[in-house]
Write an enzyme that holds these catalytic residues in place. Structure first.
Site, PDB file in Angstrom:
ATOM      1  N   SER A   1      13.532 -13.664   2.950  1.00 19.97           N
ATOM      2  CA  SER A   1      14.326 -13.384   1.747  1.00 19.97           C
ATOM      3  C   SER A   1      14.099 -11.982   1.260  1.00 19.97           C
ATOM      4  CB  SER A   1      13.754 -14.341   0.599  1.00 19.97           C
ATOM      5  OG  SER A   1      12.201 -14.272   0.557  1.00 19.97           O
TER       6      SER A   1
ATOM      7  N   LYS B   1      -2.262  -3.901  -3.584  1.00 22.93           N
ATOM      8  CA  LYS B   1      -1.381  -2.672  -3.279  1.00 22.93           C
ATOM      9  C   LYS B   1      -2.173  -1.376  -3.244  1.00 22.93           C
ATOM     10  CE  LYS B   1       2.310  -5.720  -2.566  1.00 22.93           C
ATOM     11  NZ  LYS B   1       3.060  -5.720  -1.331  1.00 22.93           N
TER      12      LYS B   1
ATOM     13  N   THR C   1      14.806  -9.821  -6.227  1.00 16.06           N
ATOM     14  CA  THR C   1      14.532 -10.494  -5.255  1.00 16.06           C
ATOM     15  C   THR C   1      14.079 -11.883  -5.447  1.00 16.06           C
ATOM     16  OG1 THR C   1      12.334  -9.937  -5.086  1.00 16.06           O
ATOM     17  CG2 THR C   1      13.926  -8.454  -3.806  1.00 16.06           C
TER      18      THR C   1
ATOM     19  N   TYR D   1      -2.595  -8.254  -7.627  1.00 16.23           N
ATOM     20  CA  TYR D   1      -1.643  -7.939  -6.598  1.00 16.23           C
ATOM     21  C   TYR D   1      -1.450  -6.502  -6.644  1.00 16.23           C
ATOM     22  CZ  TYR D   1       3.684  -6.936  -5.959  1.00 16.23           C
ATOM     23  OH  TYR D   1       4.539  -6.407  -5.390  1.00 16.23           O
TER      24      TYR D   1
ATOM     25  N   SER E   1       3.734  -1.301  -3.566  1.00 16.59           N
ATOM     26  CA  SER E   1       4.159  -1.381  -4.830  1.00 16.59           C
ATOM     27  C   SER E   1       3.752  -0.321  -5.839  1.00 16.59           C
ATOM     28  CB  SER E   1       3.838  -2.774  -5.622  1.00 16.59           C
ATOM     29  OG  SER E   1       4.211  -2.884  -6.878  1.00 16.59           O
TER      30      SER E   1
HETATM   31  N1  NAP Z   1      11.096  -6.983  -5.553  1.00 19.02           N
HETATM   32  C1  NAP Z   1      10.351  -5.798  -6.054  1.00 19.02           C
HETATM   33  O1  NAP Z   1      10.756  -5.365  -7.133  1.00 19.02           O
HETATM   34  C2  NAP Z   1       9.216  -5.295  -5.498  1.00 19.02           C
HETATM   35  C3  NAP Z   1       8.540  -4.115  -6.193  1.00 19.02           C
HETATM   36  C4  NAP Z   1       7.330  -3.792  -5.257  1.00 19.02           C
HETATM   37  C5  NAP Z   1       6.864  -4.404  -4.255  1.00 19.02           C
HETATM   38  N2  NAP Z   1       7.709  -5.321  -3.805  1.00 19.02           N
HETATM   39  C6  NAP Z   1       7.200  -5.929  -2.618  1.00 19.02           C
HETATM   40  O2  NAP Z   1       8.288  -5.901  -1.630  1.00 19.02           O
HETATM   41  C7  NAP Z   1       7.661  -7.188  -0.570  1.00 19.02           C
HETATM   42  C8  NAP Z   1       8.724  -7.999  -0.595  1.00 19.02           C
HETATM   43  O3  NAP Z   1       8.987  -8.697  -1.807  1.00 19.02           O
HETATM   44  P1  NAP Z   1      10.097  -9.519  -2.496  1.00 19.02           P
HETATM   45  O4  NAP Z   1      10.483  -8.890  -3.614  1.00 19.02           O
HETATM   46  O5  NAP Z   1      11.416  -9.338  -1.380  1.00 19.02           O
HETATM   47  O6  NAP Z   1       9.617 -10.854  -2.556  1.00 19.02           O
HETATM   48  P2  NAP Z   1      10.049 -12.338  -1.844  1.00 19.02           P
HETATM   49  O7  NAP Z   1      11.675 -12.598  -1.921  1.00 19.02           O
HETATM   50  O8  NAP Z   1       9.199 -13.140  -2.425  1.00 19.02           O
HETATM   51  O9  NAP Z   1       9.856 -12.112  -0.242  1.00 19.02           O
HETATM   52  C9  NAP Z   1       8.593 -11.936   0.384  1.00 19.02           C
HETATM   53  C10 NAP Z   1       8.562 -12.883   1.569  1.00 19.02           C
HETATM   54  O10 NAP Z   1       7.014 -12.937   1.959  1.00 19.02           O
HETATM   55  C11 NAP Z   1       6.925 -14.205   2.557  1.00 19.02           C
HETATM   56  N3  NAP Z   1       5.493 -14.528   2.757  1.00 19.02           N
HETATM   57  C12 NAP Z   1       4.725 -14.535   1.294  1.00 19.02           C
HETATM   58  N4  NAP Z   1       3.539 -14.624   1.702  1.00 19.02           N
HETATM   59  C13 NAP Z   1       3.653 -14.855   3.318  1.00 19.02           C
HETATM   60  C14 NAP Z   1       2.653 -15.275   4.166  1.00 19.02           C
HETATM   61  N5  NAP Z   1       1.412 -15.565   3.858  1.00 19.02           N
HETATM   62  N6  NAP Z   1       2.770 -15.259   5.483  1.00 19.02           N
HETATM   63  C15 NAP Z   1       4.296 -15.026   5.801  1.00 19.02           C
HETATM   64  N7  NAP Z   1       5.074 -14.931   4.828  1.00 19.02           N
HETATM   65  C16 NAP Z   1       4.770 -14.566   3.721  1.00 19.02           C
HETATM   66  C17 NAP Z   1       7.819 -14.992   1.596  1.00 19.02           C
HETATM   67  O11 NAP Z   1       7.856 -16.341   2.191  1.00 19.02           O
HETATM   68  P3  NAP Z   1       7.783 -17.633   1.432  1.00 19.02           P
HETATM   69  O12 NAP Z   1       9.276 -17.994   0.983  1.00 19.02           O
HETATM   70  O13 NAP Z   1       7.286 -18.446   2.609  1.00 19.02           O
HETATM   71  O14 NAP Z   1       6.746 -17.507   0.283  1.00 19.02           O
HETATM   72  C18 NAP Z   1       8.979 -14.278   1.368  1.00 19.02           C
HETATM   73  O15 NAP Z   1      10.029 -14.566   2.245  1.00 19.02           O
HETATM   74  C19 NAP Z   1       6.364  -7.758  -0.933  1.00 19.02           C
HETATM   75  O16 NAP Z   1       5.281  -6.970  -0.286  1.00 19.02           O
HETATM   76  C20 NAP Z   1       6.312  -7.238  -2.415  1.00 19.02           C
HETATM   77  O17 NAP Z   1       4.926  -7.194  -3.120  1.00 19.02           O
HETATM   78  C21 NAP Z   1       8.829  -5.853  -4.270  1.00 19.02           C
END
Ligand code: NAP
Length: 332
Positions: free
Chosen positions: A54, A219, A250, A215, A189
């Site tokens: 995702s 990070k 997301t 978190y 992040s």
């Molecule tokens: N979106 C933002 O604005 C933002 C900002 C700063 C940083 N980030 C970072 O970007 C990255 C992606 O985040 P996102 O926003 O795209 O969130 P997301 O849609 O929740 O994607 C995170 C993915 O990581 C998987 N995951 C979580 N724990 C896991 C584990 N133990 N083993 C394997 N897979 C695991 C989740 O799978 P499940 O569905 O199985 O949980 C999910 O598919 C993260 O590291 C987040 O901290 C995002």
């Protein structure tokens, strides 16, 4: 000096937070940032993306596959990433491209699973004479209450730091075989700017637990260990990078930060915009210098205030702590 420094307006956007992290920052910067990777830049290369089912992970897998890479999408189990694989295949087919994708399963917060997966994955690649050219440690969580991993580590630390470090160690033989020099990218992040290194309490055992703080601390650790990780892998011809994506809409943000999303939604980046710098770091030529923090295709400071600035001694201390925490992980 790296020759890639951000222009003044770009740096001001960073300091304004809202200006830089939203789709406004993306739109203002994209006309002035380093060139896109060339078409086919990753043809013949192989990438592993964690948390690829995702959000930014899926967008990263799409971006890498569009540049020609064979992409292994990793979720907690392979079925978690199959819908994303189908979406990527459809999308690339519409563009007249072929996607070569594989589903992988591993809970990256579980060190024994990481050990099993990475050892078997590296062996599988070796048997076929394949190299691994790119690893993106993207999987992320924002726990609402203090939760521990199967090894007893605080969950965000286990997911963002311990699993990725162990996985990188165990994938080193496959990374070393990359003909062009492999690249490892950690997705951090901008939230980490609010926290110093949690040296006295890396596992967040003291004080009342706040998920957003846990978190951000984990990070911060990701960012501060990158110079050590980069140095550690330099001799293997592997470069290590850490980036932050800004704010992207997301499933993770919708689930963990619903109020934030409601307030900021018109200004949130798309997943592709959030993943842009990940894909760029994986494919850009000449290769971006390792050991740095990136956002919107430019290196960024690790800290903006002295209260959150780590010294070399602090970095040594957290690196030793992380090494000790992943040492001797059982494969069972
Ligand atoms: N979106 C933002 O604005 C933002 C900002 C700063 C940083 N980030 C970072 O970007 C990255 C992606 O985040 P996102 O926003 O795209 O969130 P997301 O849609 O929740 O994607 C995170 C993915 O990581 C998987 N995951 C979580 N724990 C896991 C584990 N133990 N083993 C394997 N897979 C695991 C989740 O799978 P499940 O569905 O199985 O949980 C999910 O598919 C993260 O590291 C987040 O901290 C995002």
């Amino acid at each position: 000096m790296t020759g890639t420094e951000a222009p003044v307006l770009d740096r001001l956007l960073d300091r304004s937070i809202v200006g830089g992290y939203t789709n406004i920052g993306y739109a203002l910067r994209r006309g002035h940032w380093p060139a896109d990777p060339a078409e086919g830049a990753l043809a013949g290369r192989r990438a592993l993306v964690t948390g690829a089912g995702s959000g930014l992970g899926e967008a990263t897998a799409l971006g890498l596959a569009r540049l020609g890479a064979t992409v292994h999408l990793l979720g907690r189990d392979p079925d978690r990433v199959r819908p994303a694989m189908a979406r990527i295949t459809d999308r690339l087919r519409q563009e007249g491209r072929e996607a070569v994708l594989h589903a992988e399963g591993c809970d990256v917060a579980d060190l024994a699973q990481v050990h099993r997966f990475a050892t078997a994955f590296a062996a599988r690649l070796a048997e076929n004479g394949d190299a691994l050219d790119v690893v993106v440690h993207n999987a992320g969580v924002l726990p609402s209450t203090r939760t521990t991993s199967p090894d007893g580590h605080e969950l965000s630390l286990a997911t963002h730091v311990l699993g990725p470090v162990l996985m990188t160690d165990l994938l080193a033989p496959a990374l070393r075989r990359s003909a062009t020099g492999a690249r490892v990218i950690l997705v951090s992040s901008g939230g980490m700017y609010t926290q110093p290194l949690p040296l006295a309490d890396p596992e967040y055992r003291q004080g009342s637990y706040r998920g957003a703080v846990a978190y951000a601390r984990s990070k911060r650790v990701q960012v501060e260990i990158v110079p050590h990780l980069a140095h550690h892998l330099e001799a293997e011809n592997v470069s290590v990078h850490v980036m932050h994506p800004g704010w992207a809409d997301t499933p993770g943000v919708a689930a963990s930060l619903p109020a934030f999303r409601l307030l900021t939604r018109p200004f949130l980046r798309t997943s592709a915009q959030g993943a842009d710098t990940i894909v760029w770091l994986a494919a850009a030529q000449p290769p971006p210098p390792g050991g740095l923090l990136w956002h919107d295709r430019r290196p960024r400071p690790f800290s903006y205030t002295t209260a959150t600035t780590a010294t070399e001694a602090d970095r040594d201390e957290i690196w030793s702590w992380v090494r000790a925490a992943v040492a001797g992980t059982p494969a069972a």
